[in-house]
Design a protein around this motif. Structure first.
Motif, PDB file in Angstrom:
ATOM      1  N   VAL A   1      14.120  -3.352  -2.751  1.00 57.30           N
ATOM      2  CA  VAL A   1      14.056  -2.542  -1.538  1.00 57.30           C
ATOM      3  C   VAL A   1      12.610  -2.421  -1.099  1.00 57.30           C
ATOM      4  O   VAL A   1      11.736  -2.069  -1.894  1.00 57.30           O
ATOM      5  CB  VAL A   1      14.652  -1.134  -1.761  1.00 57.30           C
ATOM      6  CG1 VAL A   1      14.609  -0.318  -0.481  1.00 57.30           C
ATOM      7  CG2 VAL A   1      16.077  -1.238  -2.281  1.00 57.30           C
ATOM      8  N   LEU A   2      12.343  -2.722   0.172  1.00 61.91           N
ATOM      9  CA  LEU A   2      11.017  -2.552   0.766  1.00 61.91           C
ATOM     10  C   LEU A   2      11.158  -1.608   1.956  1.00 61.91           C
ATOM     11  O   LEU A   2      11.898  -1.908   2.900  1.00 61.91           O
ATOM     12  CB  LEU A   2      10.417  -3.886   1.226  1.00 61.91           C
ATOM     13  CG  LEU A   2       9.639  -4.684   0.175  1.00 61.91           C
ATOM     14  CD1 LEU A   2      10.611  -5.342  -0.798  1.00 61.91           C
ATOM     15  CD2 LEU A   2       8.764  -5.736   0.838  1.00 61.91           C
ATOM     16  N   ARG A   3      10.461  -0.480   1.907  1.00 61.85           N
ATOM     17  CA  ARG A   3      10.485   0.494   2.998  1.00 61.85           C
ATOM     18  C   ARG A   3       9.112   0.598   3.621  1.00 61.85           C
ATOM     19  O   ARG A   3       8.103   0.565   2.911  1.00 61.85           O
ATOM     20  CB  ARG A   3      10.927   1.869   2.493  1.00 61.85           C
ATOM     21  CG  ARG A   3      12.349   1.928   1.964  1.00 61.85           C
ATOM     22  CD  ARG A   3      12.745   3.367   1.635  1.00 61.85           C
ATOM     23  NE  ARG A   3      14.111   3.440   1.132  1.00 61.85           N
ATOM     24  CZ  ARG A   3      14.433   3.418  -0.140  1.00 61.85           C
ATOM     25  NH1 ARG A   3      13.484   3.321  -1.046  1.00 61.85           N
ATOM     26  NH2 ARG A   3      15.695   3.482  -0.521  1.00 61.85           N
TER      27      ARG A   3
ATOM     28  N   ALA B   1       4.977  -6.279   1.268  1.00 66.40           N
ATOM     29  CA  ALA B   1       5.358  -7.209   0.206  1.00 66.40           C
ATOM     30  C   ALA B   1       4.135  -7.638  -0.609  1.00 66.40           C
ATOM     31  O   ALA B   1       4.213  -7.793  -1.830  1.00 66.40           O
ATOM     32  CB  ALA B   1       6.060  -8.420   0.800  1.00 66.40           C
ATOM     33  N   GLU B   2       3.004  -7.817   0.067  1.00 60.40           N
ATOM     34  CA  GLU B   2       1.794  -8.240  -0.640  1.00 60.40           C
ATOM     35  C   GLU B   2       1.232  -7.143  -1.528  1.00 60.40           C
ATOM     36  O   GLU B   2       0.537  -7.423  -2.508  1.00 60.40           O
ATOM     37  CB  GLU B   2       0.730  -8.680   0.370  1.00 60.40           C
ATOM     38  CG  GLU B   2       1.086  -9.961   1.117  1.00 60.40           C
ATOM     39  CD  GLU B   2       0.098 -10.278   2.219  1.00 60.40           C
ATOM     40  OE1 GLU B   2      -0.785  -9.414   2.468  1.00 60.40           O
ATOM     41  OE2 GLU B   2       0.192 -11.355   2.828  1.00 60.40           O
TER      42      GLU B   2
ATOM     43  N   PRO C   1       6.029  -8.187  -7.670  1.00 61.54           N
ATOM     44  CA  PRO C   1       6.323  -9.048  -6.514  1.00 61.54           C
ATOM     45  C   PRO C   1       7.808  -9.313  -6.340  1.00 61.54           C
ATOM     46  O   PRO C   1       8.597  -9.250  -7.293  1.00 61.54           O
ATOM     47  CB  PRO C   1       5.555 -10.342  -6.827  1.00 61.54           C
ATOM     48  CG  PRO C   1       4.520  -9.944  -7.827  1.00 61.54           C
ATOM     49  CD  PRO C   1       5.117  -8.836  -8.622  1.00 61.54           C
ATOM     50  N   LEU C   2       8.182  -9.580  -5.113  1.00 57.02           N
ATOM     51  CA  LEU C   2       9.574  -9.880  -4.788  1.00 57.02           C
ATOM     52  C   LEU C   2      10.003 -11.153  -5.513  1.00 57.02           C
ATOM     53  O   LEU C   2       9.366 -12.206  -5.392  1.00 57.02           O
ATOM     54  CB  LEU C   2       9.712 -10.058  -3.275  1.00 57.02           C
ATOM     55  CG  LEU C   2      11.122 -10.036  -2.692  1.00 57.02           C
ATOM     56  CD1 LEU C   2      11.780  -8.683  -2.952  1.00 57.02           C
ATOM     57  CD2 LEU C   2      11.067 -10.321  -1.202  1.00 57.02           C
ATOM     58  N   ASP C   3      11.074 -11.047  -6.301  1.00 57.39           N
ATOM     59  CA  ASP C   3      11.536 -12.165  -7.136  1.00 57.39           C
ATOM     60  C   ASP C   3      12.990 -12.461  -6.792  1.00 57.39           C
ATOM     61  O   ASP C   3      13.859 -11.607  -6.973  1.00 57.39           O
ATOM     62  CB  ASP C   3      11.392 -11.803  -8.615  1.00 57.39           C
ATOM     63  CG  ASP C   3      11.839 -12.931  -9.536  1.00 57.39           C
ATOM     64  OD1 ASP C   3      12.006 -14.076  -9.041  1.00 57.39           O
ATOM     65  OD2 ASP C   3      12.019 -12.666 -10.737  1.00 57.39           O
TER      66      ASP C   3
ATOM     67  N   ARG D   1      -0.133  -1.111   3.458  1.00 65.35           N
ATOM     68  CA  ARG D   1      -0.934  -1.737   2.402  1.00 65.35           C
ATOM     69  C   ARG D   1      -1.223  -0.779   1.253  1.00 65.35           C
ATOM     70  O   ARG D   1      -1.108  -1.146   0.077  1.00 65.35           O
ATOM     71  CB  ARG D   1      -2.250  -2.250   2.982  1.00 65.35           C
ATOM     72  CG  ARG D   1      -3.146  -2.929   1.947  1.00 65.35           C
ATOM     73  CD  ARG D   1      -4.398  -3.489   2.588  1.00 65.35           C
ATOM     74  NE  ARG D   1      -4.090  -4.600   3.462  1.00 65.35           N
ATOM     75  CZ  ARG D   1      -3.941  -5.864   3.045  1.00 65.35           C
ATOM     76  NH1 ARG D   1      -4.076  -6.152   1.761  1.00 65.35           N
ATOM     77  NH2 ARG D   1      -3.669  -6.825   3.899  1.00 65.35           N
ATOM     78  N   PHE D   2      -1.601   0.468   1.549  1.00 66.85           N
ATOM     79  CA  PHE D   2      -2.051   1.393   0.510  1.00 66.85           C
ATOM     80  C   PHE D   2      -1.025   2.462   0.160  1.00 66.85           C
ATOM     81  O   PHE D   2      -1.232   3.216  -0.789  1.00 66.85           O
ATOM     82  CB  PHE D   2      -3.354   2.084   0.947  1.00 66.85           C
ATOM     83  CG  PHE D   2      -4.474   1.120   1.211  1.00 66.85           C
ATOM     84  CD1 PHE D   2      -5.071   0.436   0.167  1.00 66.85           C
ATOM     85  CD2 PHE D   2      -4.908   0.885   2.500  1.00 66.85           C
ATOM     86  CE1 PHE D   2      -6.100  -0.457   0.408  1.00 66.85           C
ATOM     87  CE2 PHE D   2      -5.936  -0.005   2.752  1.00 66.85           C
ATOM     88  CZ  PHE D   2      -6.539  -0.679   1.704  1.00 66.85           C
TER      89      PHE D   2
END
Length: 453
Positions: free
Chosen positions: A236-238, A259-260, A265-267, A312-313
């Motif tokens: 999940v990326l929010r 994602a970076e 990391p996304l696998d 990013r942060f």
């Protein structure tokens, strides 16, 4: 049976200590995996899931195919299960646990649940024993009796459970996560493995979601991308935006930054079965036109910067000042998330041509000063701060601020009279006298609270 009896029958029986916490974590993971079929998933203790398939079954070719697909997906994770589809959650649970699996035709829940044993009520043991001794062995036997007599004998909860199982009363499930404002997804015939092309999949999904919001006259504030792996794991990326947005490329850039910045990391593992994009929070967004002089471009640039920094942060590391509706200068401003969806209060602006009423810089705590005043309740003529004496040329005030009596921390605080002072060198100070003379204290104290720019 007891463990000794079980081992006597199966000497090679594998035994492990029960771990309820691990079981709960496992069910939550399975619930997240089940969200690829429908966003409305709830836990059904002790070892079940409840899925609301309303509006989702046609994506799988109907309810029967959806049920088969779910069982096959669970089998790939080495889980066996029983599943039933019915008009109400209680009827589906009773059929899956105590009856024949399958799909109940619409409106026929009572026909299929009447033959079930009274064990389907999952009532306390004494209630089940009393029903059996009375000759009531099935739900149909119970349904044919007078409801008022049964309620008086066995209580409201037993009858409420019966009416819900028979489909006479519906009680919707409470999903683990609220339904998003907008949701689009892409399913793959073969597991998706190419991470380098993942943005090519997300771009049309985001564009489709933004098209839906545009027709509603809305823009998104909070977004979520979900990646369902074939092994049951869900990534999940929010991310959020500081203002409502429908900019596809800007949202794709925020996804890339998020994602970076991931520690893990996304696998894709053995591949993704489903990729879903959701708009979690949306607000009204009217069409705007930028003039030739590009008015408003500066605000847009700041909002874009906030979005990129938060992606990013982390949202909790990008803060801004927000005004609060209070006269207490200590509580008048605080830090909030810059990407917060809450609308900030407007700052109080001074009259045109007038100096600000409050300084930008405040001391915490206020600095004690030695003063000399003409009258006990008047402004100081001069004061000494940090071994330097300041002769006052001008004074404005007082601004009387009483403590907020409804706050426990403010009950013991005294009334303050604030003054804006300017010394002979042009330096401007914000000082206050703590305590009303004779009514609150015989010797009021003076403090320097802030400096004007």
């Amino acid at each position: 049976m007891t463990l000794a009896d079980a081992r006597a029958r199966a000497p090679h029986l594998a035994v492990a200590q029960a771990d309820p916490d691990a079981d709960e974590r496992l069910m939550l993971r399975l619930a997240a995996f089940g969200e690829q079929f429908t966003p409305l998933v709830a836990l059904d203790p002790p070892c079940g899931l409840m899925l609301d398939a309303t509006g989702c079954a046609h994506l799988f070719g109907g309810e029967a195919m959806m049920r088969t697909y779910i069982l096959q997906a669970m089998a790939r994770l080495f889980f066996t299960g029983r599943a039933a589809v019915a008009g109400t959650p209680d009827a589906a649970r009773a059929l899956a646990r105590f009856g024949a699996e399958g799909v109940t035709p619409p409106g026929e829940d009572e026909i299929f649940t009447r033959p079930l044993s009274i064990a389907a009520l999952e009532a306390p043991r004494e209630t089940s024993v009393a029903l059996t001794r009375a000759g009531l062995t099935t739900l149909g036997d119970l349904a044919d009796r007078s409801s008022s007599a049964l309620t008086a004998r066995f209580g409201d909860e037993t009858m409420r459970r019966l009416t819900r199982i028979l489909g006479r009363e519906d009680a919707r499930i409470t999903p683990l996560r609220p339904l998003p404002e907008c949701m689009v997804e892409r399913r793959f015939a073969e597991p998706f493995l190419d991470l380098s092309a993942i943005e090519n999949v997300l771009r049309p999904l985001i564009a489709e979601a933004m098209g839906i919001l545009e027709r509603r006259g809305q823009g998104g504030r909070a977004f979520e991308a979900r990646f369902f792996r074939t092994d049951g794991a869900v990534a999940v990326l929010r991310f959020e935006t500081g203002a409502p947005s429908r900019n596809v490329e800007a949202l794709l850039r925020l996804f890339r930054l998020k994602a970076e910045s991931l520690a893990d990391p996304l696998d894709p593992g053995f591949g993704f079965d489903v990729i879903r994009f959701c708009v979690l929070n949306a607000e009204t967004l009217a069409q705007s036109q930028i003039g030739f002089e590009r008015q408003g471009a500066q605000e847009g640039d700041v909002a874009d910067l906030v979005d990129r920094l938060a992606a990013r942060f982390g949202r909790e590391r990008v803060l801004r000042f927000a005004a609060h509706e209070t006269h207490d200068p200590v509580r008048a401003a605080s830090y909030v998330y810059a990407a917060s969806s809450s609308k900030p209060n407007s700052w109080e602006k001074p009259e045109p041509g007038e100096p600000p009423l409050r300084p930008l810089f405040l001391f915490d705590p206020p600095q004690p000063i030695d003063t000399m005043a003409q009258t006990p309740d008047g402004p100081p003529m001069h004061f000494k701060w940090r071994r330097v004496r300041h002769m006052i040329a001008r004074a404005e005030g007082p601004e009387r601020i009483a403590p907020e009596w409804w706050r426990g921390a403010s009950r013991d605080r005294r009334t303050r009279d604030y003054y804006r002072l300017e010394d002979r060198e042009g330096r401007r100070f914000w000082v206050f006298r703590e305590g009303l003379y004779e009514s609150e204290t015989a010797a009021p104290r003076w403090f320097l609270h802030g400096l004007f720019a």
